[in-house]
Design an enzyme around this catalytic site. Sequence first.
Site, short mmCIF file in Angstrom:
data_model
loop_
_atom_site.label_atom_id
_atom_site.label_comp_id
_atom_site.label_asym_id
_atom_site.label_seq_id
_atom_site.Cartn_x
_atom_site.Cartn_y
_atom_site.Cartn_z
N ASP A 52 1.00 -1.39 0.42
CA ASP A 52 0.30 0.24 0.16
C ASP A 52 1.26 1.26 0.04
O ASP A 52 1.79 1.17 0.41
CB ASP A 52 -0.91 -0.12 1.48
N GLU A 97 3.31 4.85 -4.18
CA GLU A 97 3.56 6.46 -4.75
C GLU A 97 4.66 6.70 -4.23
O GLU A 97 5.42 7.10 -5.71
CB GLU A 97 2.85 7.45 -4.42
N ASP A 147 -8.08 4.52 -3.16
CA ASP A 147 -9.24 4.61 -2.64
C ASP A 147 -10.18 5.41 -3.54
O ASP A 147 -10.42 6.68 -2.75
CB ASP A 147 -8.93 5.59 -1.39
#
Length: 953
Positions: free
Chosen positions: A557, A560, A634
Amino acid sequence: MSKERYIVKQAAFLLIMSCLFISCHQSDYKQTQEGVLIWPENSKEGDTKLIQLQVVSDEIIRVVATPEAELRDRKSLIIVDQKEPKVKYNLEVKENNLELTTSKLKVRTSLQTGEVGFYDLEGKPLLQEHKETNKKFTPISVDGFKGYSFKQVFDSPDDEAFYGLGQHQSDEWNYKGKNEELYQYNTKVSIPFVVSNKNYGLLWDNYSLTRFGNPNDYGQLSQFKLYNKEGKEGALTATYTTGKGEEFTKRDEADIDYENLETVKKFPADFPFNNSKIVWEGEIEAKESGIYHFKLYYAGYTSVSIGGKEVVGERWRTAWNPNTYKFTVELKKGERVPVKLDWKPDGGISYVSLKALSPRPAEEQGKLALWSEMGQELDYYFIHGDNMDKVISGYRQLTGKATILPRWAYGFWQSRERYKTQDEVVGALAEFRKRKIPIDNIVIDWSYWEEDQWGSHKFDASRFPDPQKMMDDIHAMNGHAMISVWPKFYINTDNYKELDAKGYMYQQAVKDSVRDWIGKGHIGSFYDPYSQGARQMFWDQMNKNIYKFGMDAWWMDASEPDIVSNSSIEYRKKLSTPTAIGSSTEFFNTYALMNAKGIYEGQRSVDPNKRVFLLTRSGFAGLQRYSTATWSGDIGTRWEDMKAQITAGMNFAISGVPYWTMDIGGFCVEKRYETAKEGSEDLKEWRELNTRWYQFGAFVPLFRAHGQYPYREVYNIAPESHKAYQSILYYNKLRYRLMPYIYSLAGHVYFDDYTIMRALVMDFTKDTKVNDIDDQYMFGPSIMVCPVYNYKLREREVYLPKGNSWYNAYNGKVFEGGQTINADAPYEKMPLFVKAGSILPVGPEIEYTSQKLNAPIKLVVYTGTDAQFELYEDEGLNFNYEKGKYSTISVKWSETDKKLTIGERKGEFEGMPKERIFTIVFASETNKVDFSFDSYKGQEVKYKGNAIQIELK
């Protein structure tokens, strides 16, 4: 001087000058083993001084350009070593052009200006660098590292279409004439690979912030003449109203720019955002006529009108996770036009901005243009092929083959934000088994650790008292577990201290004492995956604390990296610099790639024959070689968010990374759904939204539900008697019945560089109507998927590509291609069509992918034209397929002979059934077959590995 001596002397002079000219001309280029080096004659300051053409294959050419005298010894992060033999090619000078010819391509480079053009062998242009904007360089220095910003523009005919560029959320499909910024962020995954409907691709080997289309950044509204509500020039009127309906303040604002943690400080002090409303209104006056490209960045409820027309209908995103939406408006110079932005923040401080790009000539806007903020050299690969699959195959030749995921990964995954205890995890899987709902994977999301131990990779013993028993219980139910592991570490954890001692941690967040949102807030940072030592240590910590329990897969997760959400791009760079190999400005987009590399190589080093599987929120070119899938982050729980996933998934697939998924039902939930009561309209809509999303989600490469409250398990969405429950269960079971088809496609992905989620333009390129169809796609070669993404819609338009007949999957009715129909879309069913000339292998009803592996398979033959399919099987959990341990069975249908041939089995593997029972069902206009499958007995044959033929009776 005699006439004879004069003639001899003149001839000698001409000979010397000729030699000098030839010598000078020959020095403009130099042939190398792999291609040629070229020094353009007319090089100016900021232009190219040296170009390299590298022949990778007959249809792949690398172009490297630099404003320096020599090329650098640069190691690409995305390109794998090319093992193919050296390609034969010819070089020839023609009219100041150097022409390089392979068996498939001609590449012409101007010896004067360095422009490169790509042509087929007949001289038809495929891609040509634009003459006036050819390879421009600007020096840049960041963090003590030097490089260049640069851009490259290519000509593009009007009928060209562009796809790829990764996964973005503005619901844009064909990028011709559009603009896209390539950077990584939650819900945004950027891959610098663009594919044309002209059967070529361009892979841009750069890792910094990159812009496709217009190289300029979006500008503030103050670029226009602005007028407030009273007509005063200089700004718009911003009216701030509290949740009680009271005006808090009214002021003039020349910019609407509240898109990050820095700019939101410009909001009025102490404004109460809960249930509030802000309206910006007035007039704008363009300084030049043309089409303006606007970008709305929003959280909360947002709508925009310009010129009295609503250009953005109400859109929503949760307060902490904004989205981007783009639109265009034609404006005339000197004409004052009303503008209004209506915004309702959804919670605390939220984010909103509206910016624009000034007009460009249509021809210029339509070109293929790329600009990158920082790199050492301009470096791209031209990839040609007979079709898009061949182009994507070239991409994977360069960046690495996609692996075959473990077989269970193609089944259903249940996830939630979050199962808080060991009992909840095991209990959820047990409930699926009790209800006989097919499932293969249960997901353990974040915060399974103690509150102040993020990055420890250790389970909180009060909630997860026996992780080994948890894993044993999951495996005993024929399930698998995936666990969330972030690259984030609190400073008090042992893992942080171990990494930090070696210099493997980014320091800025710690220096700035940045606290996260957990409890009282804790200080931490992310590790640097650009260091080989850091990657190894990161894996070792995961192995020691988690993998030892038998964990099956990894959820990477915030890759980025999302060190501080809603930071400006400049602060994001500061938070992750320097990397082990240079400035974060230069390596801004490749964090997830390097992170995946570490996990993949780490697990294979300790457990070399267990298939690795990662799910990551970000990605880049080459991600597929690390057994990694990407999900769309998300996203919101709105119909427009569901629609945006169709274009996001199709473009991501064309970007060369085959495994993609999404949060079925969306992640961030509108409050009205959280509080919906039985019988309310909101609950009715919630159930229908999830039903439609599950229908769609069953036909993407990976089938996965996840989200915040309300819970996403089917039995928490609706009771068994409800049509939502029944429809979701139907598509779940259908997915599992199609597992022989889906797993065969997975083999095709590895061995033939196939793509499972296929935009119509991939298979029907000659039908130009499909260029802009953004809400239908093929799932494999046979099934056309037509999601329903509007509330209460009970039919939808479906275009049937020409050149084929199409079977309605539910009633067997046959339609001719080349027409648009209104397809039935009752609540329980999403339109599905099967292409005539398909062979669909179908298995029995199962509850997990390893169940009934040797059961009979139905081969449903959709007649009407010739068909073929290759059934693929292997051991399902290991890498033995890389060693040749697998089998294939080719199945072919001849429309002329009315015969089905099941070919000789090729290959073998441990546990392979020596005999199989196939049941052959022939679908036709008179024999209407539907997706119930079991209502058709068909012709049963015993197959022992030798070729057999079956005639249509």
